[in-house]
Each structure stands twice: as structure tokens, then as C-alpha cells.
Design a protein around this motif. Structure first.
Motif, PDB file in Angstrom:
ATOM      1  N   ARG A  30      50.056  39.371  36.782  1.00 52.52           N
ATOM      2  CA  ARG A  30      51.083  38.389  37.136  1.00 52.52           C
ATOM      3  C   ARG A  30      51.675  38.795  38.470  1.00 52.52           C
ATOM      4  O   ARG A  30      51.928  39.983  38.713  1.00 52.52           O
ATOM      5  CB  ARG A  30      52.194  38.343  36.078  1.00 52.52           C
ATOM      6  CG  ARG A  30      51.710  37.980  34.688  1.00 52.52           C
ATOM      7  CD  ARG A  30      51.311  36.512  34.595  1.00 52.52           C
ATOM      8  NE  ARG A  30      50.851  36.186  33.252  1.00 52.52           N
ATOM      9  CZ  ARG A  30      49.589  36.205  32.862  1.00 52.52           C
ATOM     10  NH1 ARG A  30      48.642  36.558  33.716  1.00 52.52           N
ATOM     11  NH2 ARG A  30      49.246  35.886  31.633  1.00 52.52           N
ATOM     12  N   ASP A  31      51.920  37.828  39.361  1.00 50.28           N
ATOM     13  CA  ASP A  31      52.602  38.114  40.620  1.00 50.28           C
ATOM     14  C   ASP A  31      53.899  37.319  40.671  1.00 50.28           C
ATOM     15  O   ASP A  31      53.931  36.141  40.344  1.00 50.28           O
ATOM     16  CB  ASP A  31      51.712  37.816  41.827  1.00 50.28           C
ATOM     17  CG  ASP A  31      51.405  36.342  42.011  1.00 50.28           C
ATOM     18  OD1 ASP A  31      51.051  35.688  41.017  1.00 50.28           O
ATOM     19  OD2 ASP A  31      51.511  35.859  43.149  1.00 50.28           O
ATOM     20  N   GLU A  80      36.441  34.495  44.004  1.00 47.14           N
ATOM     21  CA  GLU A  80      37.045  33.186  44.235  1.00 47.14           C
ATOM     22  C   GLU A  80      38.537  33.163  43.951  1.00 47.14           C
ATOM     23  O   GLU A  80      39.183  32.127  44.139  1.00 47.14           O
ATOM     24  CB  GLU A  80      36.357  32.143  43.355  1.00 47.14           C
ATOM     25  CG  GLU A  80      34.869  31.990  43.647  1.00 47.14           C
ATOM     26  CD  GLU A  80      34.217  30.991  42.722  1.00 47.14           C
ATOM     27  OE1 GLU A  80      34.918  30.460  41.832  1.00 47.14           O
ATOM     28  OE2 GLU A  80      33.007  30.744  42.875  1.00 47.14           O
ATOM     29  N   ARG A  81      39.103  34.281  43.505  1.00 52.24           N
ATOM     30  CA  ARG A  81      40.522  34.303  43.164  1.00 52.24           C
ATOM     31  C   ARG A  81      41.296  35.083  44.205  1.00 52.24           C
ATOM     32  O   ARG A  81      40.904  36.181  44.594  1.00 52.24           O
ATOM     33  CB  ARG A  81      40.735  34.927  41.787  1.00 52.24           C
ATOM     34  CG  ARG A  81      39.956  34.249  40.669  1.00 52.24           C
ATOM     35  CD  ARG A  81      40.322  32.776  40.534  1.00 52.24           C
ATOM     36  NE  ARG A  81      41.694  32.572  40.162  1.00 52.24           N
ATOM     37  CZ  ARG A  81      42.121  32.426  38.899  1.00 52.24           C
ATOM     38  NH1 ARG A  81      41.244  32.473  37.906  1.00 52.24           N
ATOM     39  NH2 ARG A  81      43.383  32.219  38.625  1.00 52.24           N
ATOM     40  N   THR A  82      42.404  34.529  44.655  1.00 54.29           N
ATOM     41  CA  THR A  82      43.210  35.157  45.699  1.00 54.29           C
ATOM     42  C   THR A  82      44.687  35.046  45.365  1.00 54.29           C
ATOM     43  O   THR A  82      45.169  33.971  45.016  1.00 54.29           O
ATOM     44  CB  THR A  82      42.961  34.491  47.070  1.00 54.29           C
ATOM     45  OG1 THR A  82      41.580  34.607  47.411  1.00 54.29           O
ATOM     46  CG2 THR A  82      43.810  35.147  48.141  1.00 54.29           C
ATOM     47  N   CYS A  83      45.390  36.157  45.473  1.00 59.27           N
ATOM     48  CA  CYS A  83      46.856  36.167  45.422  1.00 59.27           C
ATOM     49  C   CYS A  83      47.326  36.083  46.861  1.00 59.27           C
ATOM     50  O   CYS A  83      47.224  37.071  47.612  1.00 59.27           O
ATOM     51  CB  CYS A  83      47.376  37.436  44.771  1.00 59.27           C
ATOM     52  SG  CYS A  83      46.951  37.628  43.035  1.00 59.27           S
ATOM     53  N   ALA A 117      39.737  43.228  41.184  1.00 57.06           N
ATOM     54  CA  ALA A 117      40.480  42.034  41.529  1.00 57.06           C
ATOM     55  C   ALA A 117      40.895  41.364  40.243  1.00 57.06           C
ATOM     56  O   ALA A 117      40.146  41.309  39.294  1.00 57.06           O
ATOM     57  CB  ALA A 117      39.632  41.087  42.355  1.00 57.06           C
ATOM     58  N   TRP A 160      44.832  41.359  32.764  1.00 53.55           N
ATOM     59  CA  TRP A 160      45.557  40.258  33.385  1.00 53.55           C
ATOM     60  C   TRP A 160      46.435  40.780  34.514  1.00 53.55           C
ATOM     61  O   TRP A 160      46.666  41.983  34.616  1.00 53.55           O
ATOM     62  CB  TRP A 160      46.419  39.475  32.387  1.00 53.55           C
ATOM     63  CG  TRP A 160      47.385  40.305  31.553  1.00 53.55           C
ATOM     64  CD1 TRP A 160      47.185  40.729  30.278  1.00 53.55           C
ATOM     65  CD2 TRP A 160      48.674  40.788  31.939  1.00 53.55           C
ATOM     66  NE1 TRP A 160      48.260  41.462  29.843  1.00 53.55           N
ATOM     67  CE2 TRP A 160      49.192  41.509  30.837  1.00 53.55           C
ATOM     68  CE3 TRP A 160      49.441  40.695  33.089  1.00 53.55           C
ATOM     69  CZ2 TRP A 160      50.452  42.124  30.863  1.00 53.55           C
ATOM     70  CZ3 TRP A 160      50.698  41.314  33.126  1.00 53.55           C
ATOM     71  CH2 TRP A 160      51.184  42.008  32.026  1.00 53.55           C
ATOM     72  N   THR A 195      42.644  39.914  46.759  1.00 43.91           N
ATOM     73  CA  THR A 195      41.566  38.967  46.473  1.00 43.91           C
ATOM     74  C   THR A 195      40.431  39.598  45.677  1.00 43.91           C
ATOM     75  O   THR A 195      40.251  40.814  45.657  1.00 43.91           O
ATOM     76  CB  THR A 195      40.973  38.405  47.771  1.00 43.91           C
ATOM     77  OG1 THR A 195      40.419  39.489  48.533  1.00 43.91           O
ATOM     78  CG2 THR A 195      42.022  37.702  48.596  1.00 43.91           C
ATOM     79  N   ALA A 214      43.110  38.032  38.352  1.00 44.01           N
ATOM     80  CA  ALA A 214      43.568  36.658  38.546  1.00 44.01           C
ATOM     81  C   ALA A 214      45.077  36.598  38.672  1.00 44.01           C
ATOM     82  O   ALA A 214      45.793  37.298  37.996  1.00 44.01           O
ATOM     83  CB  ALA A 214      43.126  35.794  37.374  1.00 44.01           C
ATOM     84  N   CYS A 215      45.552  35.749  39.587  1.00 48.59           N
ATOM     85  CA  CYS A 215      46.986  35.529  39.740  1.00 48.59           C
ATOM     86  C   CYS A 215      47.368  34.291  38.949  1.00 48.59           C
ATOM     87  O   CYS A 215      46.774  33.239  39.129  1.00 48.59           O
ATOM     88  CB  CYS A 215      47.339  35.307  41.208  1.00 48.59           C
ATOM     89  SG  CYS A 215      46.950  36.721  42.232  1.00 48.59           S
ATOM     90  N   GLU A 216      48.383  34.421  38.102  1.00 50.59           N
ATOM     91  CA  GLU A 216      48.816  33.298  37.287  1.00 50.59           C
ATOM     92  C   GLU A 216      50.308  33.111  37.425  1.00 50.59           C
ATOM     93  O   GLU A 216      51.066  34.071  37.469  1.00 50.59           O
ATOM     94  CB  GLU A 216      48.471  33.539  35.812  1.00 50.59           C
ATOM     95  CG  GLU A 216      46.987  33.708  35.576  1.00 50.59           C
ATOM     96  CD  GLU A 216      46.669  33.826  34.109  1.00 50.59           C
ATOM     97  OE1 GLU A 216      47.484  33.357  33.294  1.00 50.59           O
ATOM     98  OE2 GLU A 216      45.631  34.389  33.769  1.00 50.59           O
TER      99      GLU A 216
END
Length: 441
Positions: free
Chosen positions: A326-327, A299-302, A6, A324, A296, A8-10
Motif C-alpha cells: 500500500r502507498d 506493468e505496475r508502477t507506483c 516489485a 501486497w 516499478t 502492486a500499488c493499491e
């Protein structure tokens, strides 16, 4: 060992400017342009489709396309009208210089499926011909072929893939060439128990089959990239049943050593997604694709809206450690890396989608609007983004868009216009025509 990842989405909100019919948004600081350098419409009275795009070490670009009729560009015929016996399919291969000038083109019987170019400029085309064909070295049997051309378009060789030992059930999707001139071809193979499985084959510079890799899960390999050590990164989609009667689709990335042995595998944790492209340079392996269910991890979900989708670019190091993600947009359909720290992503977006620099305008109701996004491959920071409104007509799902970067930075895109589109040099008319565009770093 399989690891489910999983990431992170930024998202980044940045000021934007609009220019012409295409939409251009850039970050603060020194202004990378992403400006259109040139555009070459490849048009004819029939229906054209893009088959492949690649740069060589000189920054020149090679394209392959299919058509059922003659095709021409600004410089004249590219795919000549058929003469003699009628063939069911015809494809063209052409090379363009750094300024978009056509250097040569060939028109041949068959259907091009995959294109790859070595650093020295040798051109490899994998395709099929339902009736057999002579591509320059004598008749070939019906089925898939491997065609090799020199930098100047001169015929080097053409061979039957099946006679080289490649299984006839392989459906090719992508290829890459290593530093020794070996060709890696990926796609899917038929399996009696599992249906179709992701697969890869490696052929040496003389056409000998070196190895065959088949995944143990149902799915398809869609893209491959070879690093400087000859190690192969394969990306695609795996399908698995999490609950009875329902199938999950999961993006995956597998690293193979130079002998085709699995080093590691990573999967993105979503119930509905796919990887469409992979590229490697230095300490980064980048994968692009899309998902239509949340991606997901802890605790991080796109998130994704019901009935919608999101594109992604995920970065790993050569050991498979995630760096990393990116979405942006609706889906990423291809990516390429340069020798500096640049990554160019092509994909599709809906009107109002955020491509990393703010919402983009597009054709309302279309998921075929075309985007280009330039990222820093080390940290994923968006350098610039451009959107090109494009309609969705007919069986648009079969449309393929390709992107490539020269080692020095300029990029190129090969795609299909489903209706009028402006790539930055003026409106292109027509439908089911192919376009080739060159862009600044």
C-alpha cells in the motif's frame, strides 16, 4: 541471493468524517475507532527529542527521551534539573500504565539512542556519553553504553558496548529483544572500502557478543524485528551507483537466522527510496518507508510527482514472497503489529495526501503532518486513518516519531511537536516538545 521486488500499488477511496482539529477517516462496516485515549505532553524550557517507545506484554509503555533541561509531564518532573557537575547531555526513561498514568521515571547523564523492552518488561537503552558516566553500577568510559533496567525501573546493569566487543564504529538505529532475552542491535558500521555498511550485532542476556553481521553493500540498517524462532529481519537503505556520478538509494529487507547468517534478501525496485521500519508477526513481515522516484515492476508502477514522495507498507511472508503493498502519505516512519491481525503505521503526509481512505487536511506546505493508519496485516486493508496537522520548522529532518502496539490492540505514539498540534484532546502549545499519546485499536 538478492531478489529485486516489485509490488502492486493499491488505493482505496472511502467515505470520510471529520472530527475536531485532527482528521479521522474510517472504513464502512464495524467501526474501529482509532480514537485518542490520552495524551501526555512532556515539556520543559529546553529542547526535547524522542528516543524510543515500546510496549511490554502487560500493555504498559516505556519511553526514552533527551533534553538539555528539566522535563515534566502531568504528574510532575520526569527529567530533573541537573545537580552537581554539569553533563553535556541528559536522558530520561519512564514507564506509563495502560491509562497513561506514569509509574516511574529516571533521569540519567548521557544521550539515549535506542530503546527496547522484553516481553517480561526488562528495559534496554543504548546510548552514548562523551565524557563517561555512572549510570548506577560505577563509572563507565566515554563512548556507547548498554543500560538494563527492571520492570519497576530498578537498575540491573550498565556496560560499555566497546568492552562487550561491539565495534566502536557502530552507529545504532534500532533494537529488538527475542524470547530468550537476547538483544539485537542494528545500524551501520564503518568499512574501509565501502564507507558505511548496514550491520547488526546480537548480545545474549548476560551481555556476551554472540555475532556480528555486516552487509556487503554501502548503506544503513534502520530497523530490526525478531520472530518467535529468533530469526532476525533487518530493513534499511542500500546505495549503489547505477550511472557514473549518480547514487541510487534502495529499500532493502534481509532475513538472518538465529546465528546471524543470511537466509534471503529482497529489494524494492526504485532509484530513490528507503525502508524505515520492519515488524513480524505470524505469516507476515511488514516493511514501511518512502520513495521519491517511481517504484516499478513490469506493468505496475507506483508513481510520484516531481519533487514529491510517497510512503509505503510492503508485506512479505517469512520466505520472502511478496504479498501486497500500500502507498499513502509522504513517508512511513515506523510500524508495529499486534497479536491479532492489526498493523499500526506512523508517518508524515502533505495536505491533500490520500492515506488510503481519501485526502487529508493538514498544514499547507508542510511535509511533517503526522498520520496514523491502521491496516489488516494479512491483506493490507485500511481499517482507519487519522491525520494530525503539524508544522515543519527548522531542522525538522532530525525529528523521530515512534509507534508501538500492545498485544491486545491499543497503540501509542511518541513524537515531537514542532509547533502547536492537536492529538485529539486539545491543542498542545510550544515547540520542540515531546508528546506521548495512547490510541484505541
Amino acid at each position: 541471493m538478492v531478489v529485486v521486488l516489485a509490488l502492486a500499488c493499491e488505493r482505496h477511496e472511502l467515505p470520510a468524517t471529520e472530527k475536531g482539529s485532527s482528521v479521522e477517516r474510517v472504513t464502512r462496516g464495524p467501526r474501529p475507532t482509532g480514537a485518542t485515549r490520552w495524551v501526555r505532553p512532556l515539556t520543559g524550557p529546553g529542547r526535547e527529542s524522542a528516543a524510543g517507545l515500546a510496549h511490554d506484554a502487560r500493555g504498559e509503555v516505556v519511553v526514552a527521551l533527551n533534553s538539555d533541561a528539566a522535563v515534566a509531564d502531568f504528574f510532575g518532573p520526569l527529567l530533573n534539573p541537573r545537580t552537581g557537575p554539569v553533563t553535556p547531555e541528559t536522558f530520561a526513561v519512564a514507564r506509563y500504565g495502560t491509562g497513561g498514568e506514569r509509574q516511574w521515571s529516571l533521569s540519567l547523564p548521557g544521550f539515549a539512542e535506542v530503546l527496547a523492552v522484553s516481553a517480561r518488561g526488562r528495559v534496554f537503552v543504548v546510548g552514548r556519553n562523551v565524557a563517561g558516566a555512572d549510570l548506577g553500577g560505577g563509572p563507565l568510559p566515554a563512548g556507547r553504553f548498554l543500560l538494563e533496567l527492571g520492570r519497576d525501573g530498578v537498575f540491573i546493569g550498565a556496560r560499555s558496548l566497546e568492552l562487550l566487543g561491539v565495534p566502536d564504529t557502530l552507529l545504532p538505529r534500532h533494537a529488538d529483544v527475542d524470547g530468550l532475552g537476547n538483544l539485537v542491535l542494528v545500524g551501520s558500521l564503518a568499512d574501509a572500502k565501502r564507507g558505511r555498511v548496514p550491520a547488526a550485532v546480537k548480545l545474549d542476556a548476560k551481555g556476551a557478543l554472540l555475532w556480528t553481521y555486516a552487509h556487503d553493500g554501502q548503506g544503513e540498517a534502520v530497523s530490526a524485528a525478531v520472530d518467535v524462532e529468533g530469526q532476525v529481519y533487518v530493513a534499511g537503505v542500500l546505495q549503489a551507483s547505477r550511472v557514473r556520478g549518480a547514487m541510487d538509494s534502495q529499500p532493502f529487507l534481509v532475513k538472518l537466522d538465529a546465528r546471524g547468517r543470511t537466509r534471503w534478501e529482497r529489494r524494492l525496485d526504485t532509484r530513490s527510496g528507503r525502508a524505515t521500519g520492519v515488524a513480524v508477526q505470524g505469516q507476515r513481515v511488514l516493511v514501511t518507508g518512502g520513495f521519491t522516484a517511481p517504484l516499478t515492476f513490469l506493468e505496475r508502477t507506483c508513481a510520484v510527482e516531481s519533487g514529491g514522495g510517497r510512503g509505503f507498507v510492503a508485506a512479505f511472508d517469512p520466505e520472502g514472497t511478496p504479498r501486497w503493498l500500500r502507498d499513502f502519505g509522504f513517508i512511513g516512519t515506523g510500524l508495529a503489529l499486534d497479536a491479532q491481525e492489526g498493523a499500526l503505521v506512523v508517518g508524515r503526509y502533505e495536505e491533500g495526501d490520500d492515506l488510503g481512505t481519501g485526502p487529508m487536511t493538514g498544514v499547507a506546505g508542510s511535509r511533517m503532518n503526522l498520520f496514523l493508519v491502521k491496516l489488516d496485516r494479512v491483506d493490507g486493508v485500511v481499517q482507519w486513518a487519522r491525520g494530525f496537522p503539524r508544522e515543519a520548522l527548522g531542522d525538522a529532518d532530525v525529528v523521530r516519531d515512534f509507534v508501538s502496539l500492545s498485544t491486545k490492540g491499543p497503540g501509542a505514539v511518541l513524537g515531537t511537536q514542532l509547533g502547536p498540534v492537536d492529538l485529539g484532546t486539545g491543542r498542545l502549545e510550544g515547540a520542540w516538545e515531546v508528546f506521548l499519546g495512547g490510541f484505541d485499536p
